[in-house]
Structure formats: structure tokens, C-alpha cells
Design an enzyme around this catalytic site. Structure first.
Site, mmCIF file in Angstrom:
data_model
loop_
_atom_site.group_PDB
_atom_site.id
_atom_site.type_symbol
_atom_site.label_atom_id
_atom_site.label_comp_id
_atom_site.label_asym_id
_atom_site.label_seq_id
_atom_site.Cartn_x
_atom_site.Cartn_y
_atom_site.Cartn_z
ATOM 1 N N ARG A 162 34.403 31.946 53.538
ATOM 2 C CA ARG A 162 35.018 30.761 54.135
ATOM 3 C C ARG A 162 35.658 31.029 55.492
ATOM 4 O O ARG A 162 35.566 30.222 56.404
ATOM 5 C CB ARG A 162 36.071 30.266 53.143
ATOM 6 C CG ARG A 162 36.805 29.035 53.551
ATOM 7 C CD ARG A 162 37.533 28.459 52.359
ATOM 8 N NE ARG A 162 38.093 29.515 51.503
ATOM 9 C CZ ARG A 162 38.508 29.320 50.255
ATOM 10 N NH1 ARG A 162 38.438 28.129 49.710
ATOM 11 N NH2 ARG A 162 39.011 30.309 49.545
ATOM 12 N N ASP B 107 26.449 43.259 34.286
ATOM 13 C CA ASP B 107 27.541 43.845 33.516
ATOM 14 C C ASP B 107 27.578 45.298 33.973
ATOM 15 O O ASP B 107 26.746 46.112 33.558
ATOM 16 C CB ASP B 107 27.226 43.750 32.020
ATOM 17 C CG ASP B 107 28.328 44.345 31.166
ATOM 18 O OD1 ASP B 107 29.157 45.099 31.709
ATOM 19 O OD2 ASP B 107 28.349 44.066 29.959
ATOM 20 N N HIS B 108 28.529 45.616 34.877
ATOM 21 C CA HIS B 108 28.455 46.923 35.523
ATOM 22 C C HIS B 108 28.662 48.080 34.544
ATOM 23 O O HIS B 108 28.265 49.198 34.825
ATOM 24 C CB HIS B 108 29.435 47.011 36.700
ATOM 25 C CG HIS B 108 30.866 46.935 36.291
ATOM 26 N ND1 HIS B 108 31.494 45.741 36.069
ATOM 27 C CD2 HIS B 108 31.769 47.896 36.035
ATOM 28 C CE1 HIS B 108 32.732 45.988 35.698
ATOM 29 N NE2 HIS B 108 32.928 47.282 35.672
ATOM 30 N N LYS C 130 26.449 52.295 33.943
ATOM 31 C CA LYS C 130 27.029 53.642 33.872
ATOM 32 C C LYS C 130 26.027 54.581 33.204
ATOM 33 O O LYS C 130 25.313 54.200 32.285
ATOM 34 C CB LYS C 130 28.339 53.611 33.079
ATOM 35 C CG LYS C 130 29.408 52.829 33.816
ATOM 36 C CD LYS C 130 30.782 53.184 33.324
ATOM 37 C CE LYS C 130 31.821 52.456 34.139
ATOM 38 N NZ LYS C 130 32.111 53.107 35.415
ATOM 39 N N GLU D 80 42.909 50.718 28.889
ATOM 40 C CA GLU D 80 43.323 50.728 30.294
ATOM 41 C C GLU D 80 44.804 51.073 30.347
ATOM 42 O O GLU D 80 45.573 50.596 29.506
ATOM 43 C CB GLU D 80 43.131 49.349 30.917
ATOM 44 C CG GLU D 80 41.685 48.908 30.996
ATOM 45 C CD GLU D 80 41.589 47.516 31.580
ATOM 46 O OE1 GLU D 80 41.501 47.405 32.807
ATOM 47 O OE2 GLU D 80 41.625 46.538 30.819
ATOM 48 N N HIS E 135 31.488 43.131 27.651
ATOM 49 C CA HIS E 135 31.146 44.555 27.788
ATOM 50 C C HIS E 135 31.005 45.255 26.430
ATOM 51 O O HIS E 135 30.058 45.993 26.190
ATOM 52 C CB HIS E 135 32.242 45.307 28.558
ATOM 53 C CG HIS E 135 32.521 44.754 29.914
ATOM 54 N ND1 HIS E 135 31.544 44.531 30.838
ATOM 55 C CD2 HIS E 135 33.676 44.393 30.510
ATOM 56 C CE1 HIS E 135 32.085 44.058 31.941
ATOM 57 N NE2 HIS E 135 33.382 43.958 31.767
HETATM 58 N N1 LIG Z 1 37.304 42.601 42.176
HETATM 59 C C1 LIG Z 1 36.712 43.293 41.252
HETATM 60 O O1 LIG Z 1 36.874 44.524 41.150
HETATM 61 C C2 LIG Z 1 35.789 42.615 40.253
HETATM 62 C C3 LIG Z 1 35.304 43.380 39.170
HETATM 63 C C4 LIG Z 1 34.394 42.789 38.286
HETATM 64 C C5 LIG Z 1 33.993 41.481 38.476
HETATM 65 N N2 LIG Z 1 34.489 40.738 39.520
HETATM 66 C C6 LIG Z 1 34.012 39.363 39.707
HETATM 67 O O2 LIG Z 1 33.471 39.268 41.025
HETATM 68 C C7 LIG Z 1 33.712 37.977 41.558
HETATM 69 C C8 LIG Z 1 34.424 38.092 42.882
HETATM 70 O O3 LIG Z 1 35.676 38.702 42.685
HETATM 71 P P1 LIG Z 1 36.614 39.145 43.889
HETATM 72 O O4 LIG Z 1 37.727 39.885 43.249
HETATM 73 O O5 LIG Z 1 35.840 39.822 44.961
HETATM 74 O O6 LIG Z 1 37.147 37.727 44.436
HETATM 75 P P2 LIG Z 1 38.062 37.441 45.704
HETATM 76 O O7 LIG Z 1 38.653 38.697 46.237
HETATM 77 O O8 LIG Z 1 38.966 36.328 45.302
HETATM 78 O O9 LIG Z 1 37.022 36.909 46.789
HETATM 79 C C9 LIG Z 1 36.511 35.626 46.771
HETATM 80 C C10 LIG Z 1 35.569 35.439 47.943
HETATM 81 O O10 LIG Z 1 35.002 34.132 47.880
HETATM 82 C C11 LIG Z 1 35.255 33.453 49.115
HETATM 83 N N3 LIG Z 1 35.495 32.049 48.812
HETATM 84 C C12 LIG Z 1 36.302 31.549 47.837
HETATM 85 N N4 LIG Z 1 36.196 30.207 47.825
HETATM 86 C C13 LIG Z 1 35.310 29.869 48.796
HETATM 87 C C14 LIG Z 1 34.759 28.652 49.244
HETATM 88 N N5 LIG Z 1 35.100 27.485 48.697
HETATM 89 N N6 LIG Z 1 33.866 28.676 50.231
HETATM 90 C C15 LIG Z 1 33.507 29.836 50.822
HETATM 91 N N7 LIG Z 1 33.997 31.044 50.437
HETATM 92 C C16 LIG Z 1 34.871 31.057 49.428
HETATM 93 C C17 LIG Z 1 36.467 34.110 49.704
HETATM 94 O O11 LIG Z 1 36.420 33.885 51.111
HETATM 95 P P3 LIG Z 1 37.777 33.768 51.965
HETATM 96 O O12 LIG Z 1 38.614 34.940 51.527
HETATM 97 O O13 LIG Z 1 37.292 33.870 53.368
HETATM 98 O O14 LIG Z 1 38.411 32.463 51.603
HETATM 99 C C18 LIG Z 1 36.204 35.577 49.312
HETATM 100 O O15 LIG Z 1 35.248 36.129 50.179
HETATM 101 C C19 LIG Z 1 34.461 37.217 40.473
HETATM 102 O O16 LIG Z 1 33.535 36.495 39.690
HETATM 103 C C20 LIG Z 1 35.089 38.300 39.627
HETATM 104 O O17 LIG Z 1 35.282 37.858 38.287
HETATM 105 C C21 LIG Z 1 35.368 41.304 40.407
#
Ligand SMILES: NC(=O)c1ccc[n+]([C@@H]2O[C@H](COP(=O)([O-])OP(=O)(O)OC[C@H]3O[C@@H](n4cnc5c(N)ncnc54)[C@H](OP(=O)(O)O)[C@@H]3O)[C@@H](O)[C@H]2O)c1
Length: 507
Positions: free
Chosen positions: A56, A192-193, A197, A231, A255
Site C-alpha cells: 500500500r 505450511d512452512h 523443514k 514456544e 501444523h
Molecule cells: N510474519 C511472520 O513471521 C509470519 C509467519 C507465518 C505466517 N505469516 C502470515 O503471512 C501473512 C503476512 O504476514 P506479515 O506478518 O508479513 O503481515 P504484515 O507485516 O502486517 O504485512 C502486511 C502487508 O500487507 C500490506 N497491506 C495490508 N493491507 C493492504 C491493503 N489494503 N492494500 C495494499 N497493501 C496492504 C502492507 O502494506 P503497508 O505496510 O504498506 O500498508 C504490508 O506490506 C499473514 O497471513 C500471516 O498470517 C506471517
């Protein structure tokens, strides 16, 4: 080629563009870009590739490249080769836009066409939905409306969907329905990461690649199976998310059910993706549907109160940011499951997962039956009787077989010892993010490790009685374990009723 990393396969993936939705997010910088770089460093990323980030916030291509360069300094899992990074970096692009705005997809289509001309990506594209789950279906629908997932002239278009896949059976079905209306099943890669592994992949290899295990892999020889995902961290600023999830939905239903499927499924008749996934589905469909009474007897919910982890005092769950002061969300859950098939009838599968436990550890213990006759009864130096096969999945990966041996000395005295396998036996292996294999498999069109619609459905069907009974019977004893302990006493009592104990995971 970087000699530090074991090659994942012998071929680079075919030319393609990797489009990351959520490119300014946490997962992209921690895992996705470092994984793509790791693949490039071992020659597994095609020479003709590009990365297009969609998010965004306003950013130029250069600003995005600069941000990725900085993030890599923090999150890369290996030393960065400046020459390789320079080549990698010049293939990175940024597409600004709201996910629900059609104009975003117009801009994306233009960038994909440019990539094809400039970087030879040949019309192939992998769309990684690293976004909040509410956007999974809307993005897939927009991609379809803009003809971005049409597979024509021999090129492929695939979509990786992050977790969670629904919140319960009804929402999972709704999500799967919308994804299936926009994409063919062969284009959907639900990731499912955990399954990427090494040791998770090794479960099946170990079972069917060694003639000694499969004949005893059944109710006649296995007493029970324990799966633990422990954890030591709390909710780490993700309180708002965790309040809608809890340990069961966040970890166990997805998982851990899938790890259980790997342990318990029938050997497939080939390693083709569909053959493996067919067996996983059959296993998940055989998980016994619990009655409400069984749920109340054979499951335990816990929530941590204040305590000490790794020598540091930590607050209780209800004191965490964005958590209700009277929250009844479980930060710990334990359950006993049965599998109604010929191989596993009568063999309990115990699953537990919790936050703020003494240490981080994921492991599976297959506990074999005790010897029919205990010849060494009085001489045992160590009362741990049976053989155990232990799959360590994280933080260290490895496999150990616990057997009995005679303690040196003039008398017959036995003790449990471990036959240990660690990946260092294959030489030095650089740490990976855990996502390389999944990204590579998707580019290769290999769906073996990804969840198919019917697998997701079967896992939710097995989970639904637990979700419903818990919702109808909110817990009244929370918090019921102190941070830094192994969970509520009721989880131990559940095991004691069956004359078992939870094994403390190794440090
Ligand atoms: N983080 C982890 O380690 C992790 C691990 C396992 C699974 N996941 C999964 O991976 C996914 C992403 O997680 P995350 O932690 O990376 O999320 P995050 O940090 O909240 O990032 C969300 C991203 O989506 C963008 N975004 C949100 N709303 C938007 C919109 N309406 N239009 C355009 N862009 C939008 C944000 O852009 P802006 O910031 O520019 O607004 C940002 O780039 C989720 O489904 C989560 O459950 C994450």
C-alpha cells in the site's frame, strides 16, 4: 556457487516473475526475500527472474530495493555476496496499490509484461499472498478478473496462500470456495512452512526408506505418539491477532495435524504430489470425531500467568498488549486423538502446544511398546523402559532412536542410550529460512508439501467438535500455568490417566 549450502535440487526453476503481495510486511523481509536470495546463491533460482513487490505505501522501485538491501543485512541467513546481490537487486520492482483497487492490478499487469521483455520471465508468474487472510480471496478474484492467472501458451500462473486457511469449518469452506472459483486447484499452493523443514520431509523417507521401521509402524508395536510444539516466547506484540486464534487454531489444527498425518499416513504408492496428498487426506478423515464428553475429558486448555522464562520475569497473557484483561483464549492446549483405521486402532496420539514454556522445541516421539518380558527388571539403572524414536524438528533438526544398552561393569545393569542422527553428518549446511524448499517446489509445480482443499476440509472436520465444545464451555480456571513451566497440571493428569508422561523436550 556457494559451497556452504547443500543444493536443494539439481535444476534451477524455470524462468518466472515472483510477485509478493504484502511486500513491505514482516514475512517478506524476514523470510521471503532471504529465501529467494538463498535459492539464487545455490543456482536454484532461474537466471531469468524478477521480483515484484505489491503493497500500500508509496515507494519508488529504488526505495524498495534500498529497503530490501537494508533488511537483508538484518535477516539474511548467510553472508551476502555483493556481486550476486547487485544482480538480484536490479531485478526487484515495486507496485504501489490497495489490494482491492482494480488499478493496482493494471499496474501489476504492465510490470509483468515489462519483466517478460526485460528479464525473459516467459509469462510464468508465482503470486505469493503474504497478506492478512481477509485478502486471500479478494486478491485471487482480482487476479482472475484481470486475466493474470490465465495459463495460456504453455506458461504457468500459481498462487501461494499463507495461513490461516479459515477460522473454522464454515469459514474454511467459504475461503476454499472463493479460491476455487478464481483458480484451478493445481494453481493453489497453501503453504505450511513446517512441512518444508528437513526433518518433516524426512519422516516419510525414514519410515519407508528403511525396511526395519514400516513392519513395526502400527498398533502391534507402537504404544502411543506424542507431538509437542513448545514456544518460549509470548505473543510478541501480536496480541490482537492471538485473541482471535489461540494455540489450537494457531498451531495444532494446522501444523500439528499435518505432522501427525505424516507420521500416521499409509505409505503412498509413489512420491507424486497427488499420491502423497491422497494418503494424508485419508488419514485426516480417519481422525475420530470426538463427542462433547470426550472433548471435555481428553483436551486441556491453558493460559499463562506471570512467571520467569530464561531467567527473566515476564507478564501473564492477560497483561500483554491488546489482550482483554479477562481473556479466555488458550495459550496452551493438549489433546488426545484417536485414529480409526486398521493400523492405528487403540493407539493414542497426544498433541500439545503452548507459549511461554521453558524452551522452544518441536518434536515428535514415537513410543514403542515395552519388551514382553523384562529380564533386567531389578537391575535397571534407569526406569525409562521402552524404545522411542524421536524426530526433532526445531530448533535443532535431527532424529534419535532411544534403545537400551548394558552399562559397562561386572553386573547386568541397563540404561537408555540414544542413537543420534544430525544433519551435520552431511557436511556443513548454512541455516535456511525454511521457505526455500516451498518456493522452489511451487516454481517447479510440485504440490506435494502444500495442502489440498480436501486436506484443509478434513482437518477442520476433525477440529470442529473441539472448537464447538470449547465455545459452549468457556474455561473458568485461567490463568492456570505460570510462564516458564510446562503447562497446566491438568495436561499431566490427562497423561497419568493413561499411565503416560509428557516427555520433556531436549534442550
Ligand atoms: N510474519 C511472520 O513471521 C509470519 C509467519 C507465518 C505466517 N505469516 C502470515 O503471512 C501473512 C503476512 O504476514 P506479515 O506478518 O508479513 O503481515 P504484515 O507485516 O502486517 O504485512 C502486511 C502487508 O500487507 C500490506 N497491506 C495490508 N493491507 C493492504 C491493503 N489494503 N492494500 C495494499 N497493501 C496492504 C502492507 O502494506 P503497508 O505496510 O504498506 O500498508 C504490508 O506490506 C499473514 O497471513 C500471516 O498470517 C506471517
Amino acid at each position: 556457487m556457494n559451497q556452504q549450502i547443500e543444493p536443494l535440487a539439481s535444476h534451477p526453476a524455470p524462468p518466472c516473475a515472483v510477485v509478493i503481495f504484502g511486500a513491505s510486511g514482516d514475512l517478506t523481509k524476514r523470510k521471503l526475500v532471504p529465501s529467494l536470495y538463498n535459492l539464487a546463491s545455490i543456482g536454484m533460482l532461474p537466471a531469468d527472474f524478477s521480483i515484484i513487490g505489491v503493497a500500500r505505501r508509496e515507494m519508488s522501485h529504488d526505495a524498495f530495493r534500498e529497503q530490501m538491501t537494508k533488511d537483508m543485512q538484518e535477516f539474511a541467513t548467510q553472508k551476502i555476496d555483493p556481486a550476486l546481490w547487485d544482480k538480484f537487486r536490479e531485478r526487484i520492482y515495486y507496485c504501489q496499490g490497495e489490494f482491492d483497487n482494480p488499478e493496482t492490478y493494471g499496474r501489476l499487469a504492465t510490470l509483468l509484461e515489462e519483466s517478460e521483455k526485460k528479464h525473459g520471465t516467459q509469462g510464468n508468474a508465482l503470486f505469493y499472498l503474504s497478506v492478512q487472510p481477509t485478502y486471500f480471496a479478494p486478491i485471487a478474484e482480482q487476479l482472475k478478473q484481470h486475466n493474470l492467472v490465465e495459463e495460456k501458451d504453455g506458461h504457468w500462473r500459481r498462487v501461494i496462500v499463507e495461513k490461516p486457511f479459515g477460522h473454522d469449518l464454515a469459514s474454511a469452506r467459504e475461503l476454499n470456495g472463493r479460491l476455487s472459483a478464481a483458480l484451478a486447484e493445481s494453481q493453489i499452493f497453501r503453504i505450511d512452512h513446517y512441512l518444508g523443514k528437513e526433518t518433516a520431509q524426512n519422516i516419510l523417507v525414514f519410515r519407508v526408506g528403511n525396511a526395519m521401521f514400516e513392519p513395526i509402524w502400527n498398533r502391534h508395536h507402537i504404544d502411543h505418539v506424542q507431538i509437542t510444539v513448545a514456544e518460549s516466547i509470548g505473543v510478541e506484540g501480536r496480541g490482537a491477532f492471538y485473541e482471535t486464534a489461540g494455540a489450537f487454531r494457531d498451531v495444532i489444527q494446522n501444523h500439528m495435524f499435518m505432522l501427525m498425518a505424516l507420521i500416521a499416513m499409509e505409505p503412498p504408492n509413489s512420491l507424486a504430489g497427488e499420491a502423497v496428498r491422497n494418503e494424508k487426506v485419508k488419514l485426516l478423515q480417519a481422525v475420530r470425531q470426538m463427542t462433547p464428553d470426550e472433548v471435555l475429558r481428553d483436551t486441556v486448555r491453558g493460559q499463562y500467568g506471570a512467571g520467569t522464562v530464561n531467567g527473566k520475569p515476564v507478564p501473564g497473557y492477560r497483561e500483554e498488549k491488546n489482550v482483554a484483561p479477562d481473556s479466555t483464549i488458550e495459550t496452551y492446549a493438549a489433546l488426545k486423538l484417536g485414529i480409526d483405521n486398521w493400523r492405528w486402532a487403540g493407539v493414542p496420539f497426544y498433541l500439545r502446544s503452548g507459549k511461554r514454556l521453558p524452551r522452544r522445541s518441536t518434536e515428535i516421539i514415537v513410543r514403542f511398546k515395552s519388551p514382553a518380558l523384562s529380564l533386567f527388571g531389578d537391575n535397571e539403572a534407569d526406569p525409562l523402559g521402552p524404545n522411542r524414536l524421536i524426530f526433532h524438528i526445531q530448533p535443532e533438526e535431527g532424529i534419535a532412536l532411544q534403545v537400551r544398552a548394558k552399562v559397562p561393569g561386572p553386573t547386568i545393569c541397563t540404561r537408555g542410550v540414544k542413537l543420534d542422527f544430525g544433519y551435520s553428518q552431511f557436511g556443513p549446511v548454512a541455516p535456511t529460512t525454511g521457505y526455500e524448499k516451498m518456493m522452489y517446489d511451487c516454481m517447479m509445480g510440485d504440490s506435494t508439501l502444500f495442502h489440498r482443499t480436501d486436506m484443509v476440509d478434513a482437518a477442520w472436520i476433525a477440529a470442529q467438535p473441539i472448537i464447538e465444545t470449547w465455545a459452549a464451555n468457556p474455561p473458568t480456571d485461567l490463568p492456570n500455568y505460570a510462564a516458564g513451566t510446562w503447562g497446566p497440571a491438568a495436561a499431566e493428569e490427562m497423561m497419568h490417566r493413561d499411565q503416560h508422561n509428557w516427555q520433556i523436550p531436549v534442550a
